[in-house]
Scaffold this active site. Structure first.
Site, short mmCIF file in Angstrom:
data_model
loop_
_atom_site.label_atom_id
_atom_site.label_comp_id
_atom_site.label_asym_id
_atom_site.label_seq_id
_atom_site.Cartn_x
_atom_site.Cartn_y
_atom_site.Cartn_z
N GLY A 197 0.83 -1.19 0.00
CA GLY A 197 0.00 0.00 0.00
C GLY A 197 0.87 1.25 0.00
N GLY A 198 1.82 1.24 0.93
CA GLY A 198 2.72 2.38 1.02
C GLY A 198 3.98 1.99 1.74
CG MET A 199 8.66 1.82 2.19
SD MET A 199 8.58 0.70 3.63
CE MET A 199 9.85 1.43 4.67
CD GLU A 200 7.35 2.61 7.10
OE1 GLU A 200 6.56 2.25 6.19
OE2 GLU A 200 7.81 1.83 7.95
CG HIS A 234 -0.20 2.83 7.99
ND1 HIS A 234 -0.54 2.01 9.04
CD2 HIS A 234 1.02 2.41 7.57
CE1 HIS A 234 0.43 1.13 9.25
NE2 HIS A 234 1.39 1.35 8.36
CD GLU A 235 2.68 3.96 4.43
OE1 GLU A 235 3.80 4.01 4.99
OE2 GLU A 235 2.05 2.90 4.30
CD GLU A 245 4.34 -1.27 10.10
OE1 GLU A 245 3.34 -0.53 10.10
OE2 GLU A 245 5.29 -1.12 9.30
#
Ligand SMILES: [Zn+2]
Length: 640
Positions: free
Chosen positions: A311-314, A338-339, A361
């Protein structure tokens, strides 16, 4: 990182990782658990379980010599699918006579190494050790007495797990190639020789040379609206762990949201991305109000091609996002929250090892939900919590007892196998449990102080326990028992005291669903995506073809533009052999590589021999556009 979707059903990442194979113990429901640890802990009358901070997933000798700063100089070659150049490290000795620097590498070609001593660079020896299937190959560089810096000249492999070289046809524009990295958990070593452990942090500077028509970005303080020069400079003044090293190169356009926030996307995607993610400025404001000031220079967001497996990567200062969340109605923007939340939990305060992933997380999933509540209201936040809770319930039976524990045992295991719903949603529920017991005001103050006290540091579960005892439990006696905390952190499954909020909107959906199945017409025009997902996730087993056709017509399912609804609907359609949706199955699986959406569809297909055959044919067509991590997971499901 966001691996699994907010919605139903159990679309968590499978535990089996292709590199290391699928250990039989992984599937066992009778693995030993940490109850023995709990007993000795209680006997000691102390909250802390004493274990040394050892990162089992790195060869680095950072207990002897550290690398507090690195400089990268890399050329990006799209034809060869190779990064080449050098990395330079400043050295900090913890043991004065250390004569070797050990770095992690995987599939890198090392050309030569140099050491900087007394104002001069000179050749120094290096040695590559034996390759481990999970950890890669240790690189030992000789340190002459007094060496202050080390340089490693190297190139990456076209097969590097941490780099996705996307062909032009895999991009929205279709004209230019695209490159992006994925370093978490242990793939930075596939594109940089590095002390690849979250126990260590470093600042960095870098120079990238790219084709002149493309923009190069890194997880750093990117200068706004860069000109296309083919040479890009970067700096990260804040110390980051290695898994947050990030690079992206593509045909990118820029849109400023304010002075410190912007969105990058391919030109044809930019407008819809800005419409969908523009509210990140509001999210930023409420997060700072709740949990303290944003500690980084910028917060930019980059929309990647659809092959991105997550979905995403921070990545710090430059979150990577899948385009599959652009739904046109902000229904999936909990991913954005979230990110963003990771700028506090994970990037600022970091898990010391992958055993402590829940600290990253779980806190992020908690803060994410608090952001959603503050920006979109309590009811939506509760619906998202409930859907996540249902996903966790569905996921738990397929996980081994070992995997159900927050402080997960990972010796000899691939760290990727820890990314299940447990460190996300079970840990989120633990934090909501604490919030319930201590009250929101007290708990918020604790979380805010936690982020401030451990800013730019990494910590273990044990260190967190110590801190929590001192700052939260002892000053507020009688709220939680030692046994309750121990059960949350060290026991498998969900404790009985796990908070499960009542969601009035879902109650209404359940009632409407009963009427709908009795043949009544219901008005769903005002229903949110979450209500629709709840309806779909709670269908009776024996739903008929006629009912599926009626549902498809009234809910617009097969042709929905919402990828979360689509993924869930296609699983139901496959399970019930609903033919009108079948053409969309192939279309969907070929158009994106996001694991959370496609893996459940592949699993549903693979449940019958005919479906498996069809899935393998579709996969053969889709494979060239998939990330290597996506390929590994799909091939595992399809028995390839
Ligand atoms: Zn995450």
């Amino acid at each position: 990182m966001r691996h699994f979707p907010v919605a139903l059903p159990a679309t968590f990442i499978a535990a089996c990782f292709a590199l290391s194979g699928c250990s039989p113990a992984e599937q066992s429901a009778t693995e030993p658990t940490s109850t023995a640890t709990q007993a000795s802990f209680e006997a000691d009358n102390h909250w802390r379980v004493e274990t040394p901070t050892i990162d089992e997933h790195s060869f680095a000798n950072s207990n002897q010599v550290r690398t507090p700063h690195l400089h990268l100089s890399l050329a990006v070659d799209f034809n060869a699918k190779v990064l080449s150049g050098y990395v330079e490290f400043e050295l900090e000795y913890l043991e004065a006579n250390t004569d070797t620097l050990i770095l992690d590498t995987e599939m890198l070609t090392i050309a030569r190494t140099e050491a900087y001593t007394n104002g001069e660079w000179a050749h120094t020896e290096f040695n590559l050790g034996e390759r481990d299937v999970i950890l890669g190959t240790p690189l030992s560089v000789s340190l002459p007495p007094g060496a202050e810096k080390v340089r490693v000249h190297y190139s990456s492999s076209p097969e590097a797990t941490g780099l996705d070289w996307v062909a032009p046809e895999g991009t929205a524009g279709g004209k230019h190639p695209f490159l992006y990295s994925q370093s978490q958990p242990h793939y930075a070593r596939t594109w940089i020789p590095i002390q690849d452990t979250p126990t260590e942090r470093l600042t960095f500077s870098a120079e990238l040379r790219t084709p002149p028509e493309l923009i190069g970005l890194m997880g750093a303080n990117n200068p706004p609206n860069p000109e296309r020069t083919g040479v890009y400079q970067f700096e990260s003044r804040q110390k980051i762990p290695s898994y947050l090293m990030a690079i992206a190169v593509g045909d990118l356009a820029f849109h400023a949201l304010n002075e410190r926030m912007a969105i990058y996307a391919e030109p044809s995607v930019l407008e819809s991305a800005v419409a969908e993610f523009g509210y990140t400025t509001d999210m930023m404001n409420v997060t700072e109000e709740l949990f303290g000031p944003f500690a980084w220079d910028r917060y930019d967001q980059l929309v990647l091609p659809p092959s991105f497996p997550f979905g995403g990567m921070e990545n710090p200062q430059l979150a990577f996002l899948t385009p599959t969340v652009i739904a046109g109605d902000q229904s999936l923007v909990s991913l954005i929250a979230h990110e963003l939340a990771h700028s506090w939990s994970g990037n600022l305060v970091t898990n010391a090892t992958w055993r402590d992933l829940w600290l990253n997380e779980g806190f992020t999933s908690y803060v994410e939900n608090r952001i959603m509540e503050a920006v979109y209201g309590k009811e939506r936040a509760l619906m998202e919590r409930m859907l996540d809770a249902q996903s966790l319930d569905a996921a738990l039976p397929s996980l081994s007892e070992r995997q159900q524990v927050l402080h997960i045992e990972l010796a000899q295991r691939d760290p990727d196998s820890s990314f299940t719903a447990v460190p996300y949603t079970k840990a989120q529920q633990f934090l909501f449990f604490l919030e319930d017991r201590f009250g929101r005001d007290t708990f918020d103050a604790f979380v805010r102080q936690y982020f401030a006290d451990f800013a730019f540091q990494s910590l273990t579960t044990e260190q967190f326990q110590d801190y929590m005892e001192r700052e939260l439990v002892l000053p507020n006696p009688g709220r939680v028992s030692r046994e309750e905390i121990m059960q949350w952190l060290y026991a498998p499954g969900l404790p009985n005291n796990s908070p499960r909020p009542q969601v009035a909107a879902f109650q209404r959906v359940a009632e409407a669903q009963e009427r709908w199945f009795a043949g009544e017409t219901i008005d769903i025009s005002a229903w949110s995506i979450h209500e629709r997902l709840y309806f779909l996730s709670n269908l009776p087993e024996d739903v008929s073809q006629n009912q599926l056709a009626r549902m498809d017509r009234e809910f617009n399912l097969t042709h929905t533009k919402n990828n979360s609804v689509l993924s869930n609907w296609l699983v139901i359609a496959i399970q019930h052999d609903y033919q009108p949706a079948m053409p969309r199955v192939e279309e969907m699986l070929i158009s994106m590589g996001r694991l959370a959406y496609i893996l459940s569809v592949y699993r549903a297909l693979a449940a019958t021999p005919e479906g498996l055959e069809q899935a393998r044919l579709i996969y053969a067509k889709a494979k060239p556009s998939y990330h290597v991590l996506t390929r590994d997971q799909v091939e595992d499901v399809l028995g390839l």
